[in-house]
Design an enzyme around this catalytic site. Structure first.
Site, short mmCIF file in Angstrom:
data_model
loop_
_atom_site.label_atom_id
_atom_site.label_comp_id
_atom_site.label_asym_id
_atom_site.label_seq_id
_atom_site.Cartn_x
_atom_site.Cartn_y
_atom_site.Cartn_z
N SER A 149 -12.37 -3.13 -6.93
CA SER A 149 -12.25 -1.68 -6.82
C SER A 149 -12.98 -1.02 -7.97
CB SER A 149 -10.77 -1.27 -6.87
OG SER A 149 -10.65 0.13 -7.03
N TYR A 163 -2.29 -1.70 -10.18
CA TYR A 163 -3.32 -1.98 -9.17
C TYR A 163 -4.69 -2.14 -9.84
CZ TYR A 163 -6.64 -0.88 -5.41
OH TYR A 163 -7.69 -0.90 -4.54
N1 LIG Z 1 -10.15 2.68 0.38
C1 LIG Z 1 -10.62 2.69 -0.86
O1 LIG Z 1 -11.05 3.73 -1.38
C2 LIG Z 1 -10.64 1.43 -1.69
C3 LIG Z 1 -11.25 1.49 -2.93
C4 LIG Z 1 -11.33 0.35 -3.71
C5 LIG Z 1 -10.79 -0.82 -3.25
N2 LIG Z 1 -10.15 -0.86 -2.03
C6 LIG Z 1 -9.62 -2.13 -1.61
O2 LIG Z 1 -10.18 -2.47 -0.36
C7 LIG Z 1 -9.29 -3.33 0.36
C8 LIG Z 1 -9.08 -2.77 1.75
O3 LIG Z 1 -8.46 -1.49 1.62
P1 LIG Z 1 -8.62 -0.36 2.72
O4 LIG Z 1 -9.16 0.83 2.06
O5 LIG Z 1 -9.30 -0.88 3.91
O6 LIG Z 1 -7.10 -0.04 3.00
P2 LIG Z 1 -6.17 -0.25 4.30
O7 LIG Z 1 -6.83 0.39 5.46
O8 LIG Z 1 -4.84 0.18 3.87
O9 LIG Z 1 -6.21 -1.83 4.54
C9 LIG Z 1 -5.60 -2.71 3.64
C10 LIG Z 1 -5.44 -4.05 4.29
O10 LIG Z 1 -4.70 -4.91 3.39
C11 LIG Z 1 -3.51 -5.33 4.08
N3 LIG Z 1 -2.33 -5.43 3.24
C12 LIG Z 1 -1.78 -4.50 2.44
N4 LIG Z 1 -0.60 -4.93 1.96
C13 LIG Z 1 -0.40 -6.17 2.50
C14 LIG Z 1 0.62 -7.13 2.41
N5 LIG Z 1 1.73 -6.93 1.65
N6 LIG Z 1 0.51 -8.30 3.08
C15 LIG Z 1 -0.60 -8.52 3.85
N7 LIG Z 1 -1.59 -7.65 3.99
C16 LIG Z 1 -1.49 -6.48 3.33
C17 LIG Z 1 -3.24 -4.23 5.09
O11 LIG Z 1 -2.35 -4.70 6.07
P3 LIG Z 1 -1.16 -3.73 6.64
O12 LIG Z 1 -1.73 -3.16 7.90
O13 LIG Z 1 0.00 -4.65 6.85
O14 LIG Z 1 -0.89 -2.70 5.61
C18 LIG Z 1 -4.64 -3.94 5.58
O15 LIG Z 1 -5.05 -4.89 6.52
C19 LIG Z 1 -8.03 -3.42 -0.48
O16 LIG Z 1 -8.05 -4.60 -1.27
C20 LIG Z 1 -8.12 -2.19 -1.37
O17 LIG Z 1 -7.40 -2.36 -2.56
C21 LIG Z 1 -10.07 0.24 -1.24
#
Ligand SMILES: NC(=O)c1ccc[n+]([C@@H]2O[C@H](COP(=O)([O-])OP(=O)(O)OC[C@H]3O[C@@H](n4cnc5c(N)ncnc54)[C@H](OP(=O)(O)O)[C@@H]3O)[C@@H](O)[C@H]2O)c1
Length: 258
Positions: A149, A163
């Site tokens: 991130s 985080y």
């Molecule tokens: N969006 C951003 O701006 C951003 C920025 C930097 C980094 N990231 C990182 O990118 C990755 C994907 O995030 P995203 O933005 O696509 O968010 P998202 O749409 O919320 O997706 C997150 C994914 O991780 C899974 N996850 C969360 N908690 C979990 C748990 N306890 N057990 C198993 N799976 C779990 C979610 O499953 P559920 O459906 O069960 O929740 C979902 O499939 C993450 O690692 C996040 O930290 C995102």
């Protein structure tokens, strides 16, 4: 111009957190390039029909397996690895993407949230990767791509200390693994998303905050999951990035230039 539709033909790719958001776009992109994909959807498959499978061809669907597991639970990384290995003993690409902030947690409250946030973002990632090492070693030139991130570099905004620290761990751990696994022909890199419009920010950021962020980004918009996916494919493809390991690609519209 996109990636070749056979770029990952015959390759087996595991993507965690692939039921929605960035992980879903990454899994779809690998499927579009001929890979066989095991998608860990998340805690359930509730978002699979919305983000992962729409519009996929019958051929792509036949190459997709969906699993679910709560990766904040102790032992979950090891259990997910066992489930992955049930359908094949070789892993060509592992994308460790599952993760989340777990809420805006004030510094004073971090001790009680510590286990949940770190078990998800660190412990299960480390455990899954370690348990899949024999399968990665069995592949011809395997690749690991970890989602970190922008907050790993900037510290993130208020309430994200656990985080952001966890993502910094994964970033440094990726470099350490890259050096250690190079003799096995396994490359390890990371993608660092900036502010990407997914459910993540629906949970943790107000509309006003997101608007102000978009205005401050040099490219003047938030990112999309589809903006992120090509970086994963590039880092996983030996023919494109075979001499790149231990690197972090920032995908953030210029929001942070390190
Ligand atoms: N969006 C951003 O701006 C951003 C920025 C930097 C980094 N990231 C990182 O990118 C990755 C994907 O995030 P995203 O933005 O696509 O968010 P998202 O749409 O919320 O997706 C997150 C994914 O991780 C899974 N996850 C969360 N908690 C979990 C748990 N306890 N057990 C198993 N799976 C779990 C979610 O499953 P559920 O459906 O069960 O929740 C979902 O499939 C993450 O690692 C996040 O930290 C995102």
């Amino acid at each position: 111009m996109g990636f070749d539709e056979n770029l990952f033909a015959g390759r087996r790719v595991i993507v965690t957190g692939a039921g929605r958001g960035i992980g879903a776009a990454v899994a779809r992109a690998f499927l579009g390039c001929g890979a066989t994909v095991v998608a860990h959807a998340g805690r359930s498959d509730a978002f699979v029909d919305r983000d992962l499978t729409p519009g996929l061809s019958a051929d792509a669907l036949a190459r997709l397996t969906v699993l679910s597991a709560d990766l904040a639970e102790p032992g979950s990384g090891e259990r997910l690895a066992a489930a992955v290995l049930e359908s094949g003993a070789v892993v060509d690409v592992l994308v460790n993407n599952a993760g989340t902030m777990g809420g805006r947690i004030p510094a004073a409250d971090t001790p009680s949230a510590y286990d949940t946030v770190l078990d998800l973002n660190i412990r299960s990632t480390v455990a899954l990767t370690a348990a899949l090492l024999p399968a990665l070693r069995a592949a011809e030139g395997a690749s690991i791509v970890n989602t970190v991130s922008i907050s790993a570099r900037t510290g993130g905004s208020a309430g994200s200390s656990l985080y952001s620290g966890a993502k910094a761990f994964v970033s440094t751990w990726s470099r350490a693994l890259a050096r250690e696994l190079a003799p096995d022909g396994i490359r390890v890199n990371a993608v660092s998303p900036g502010t990407i419009a997914t459910d993540f920010h629906q949970r943790y950021s107000s509309a006003e905050k997101l608007k102000a962020t978009a205005e401050a980004i040099p490219l003047k918009r938030l990112g999309t999951p589809e903006d992120c996916a090509p970086a994963y494919l590039f880092l996983a493809a030996n023919g494109l990035s075979g001499y790149i390991t231990g690197q972090v690609i920032e995908v953030n519209g210029g929001q942070f230039m390190g």
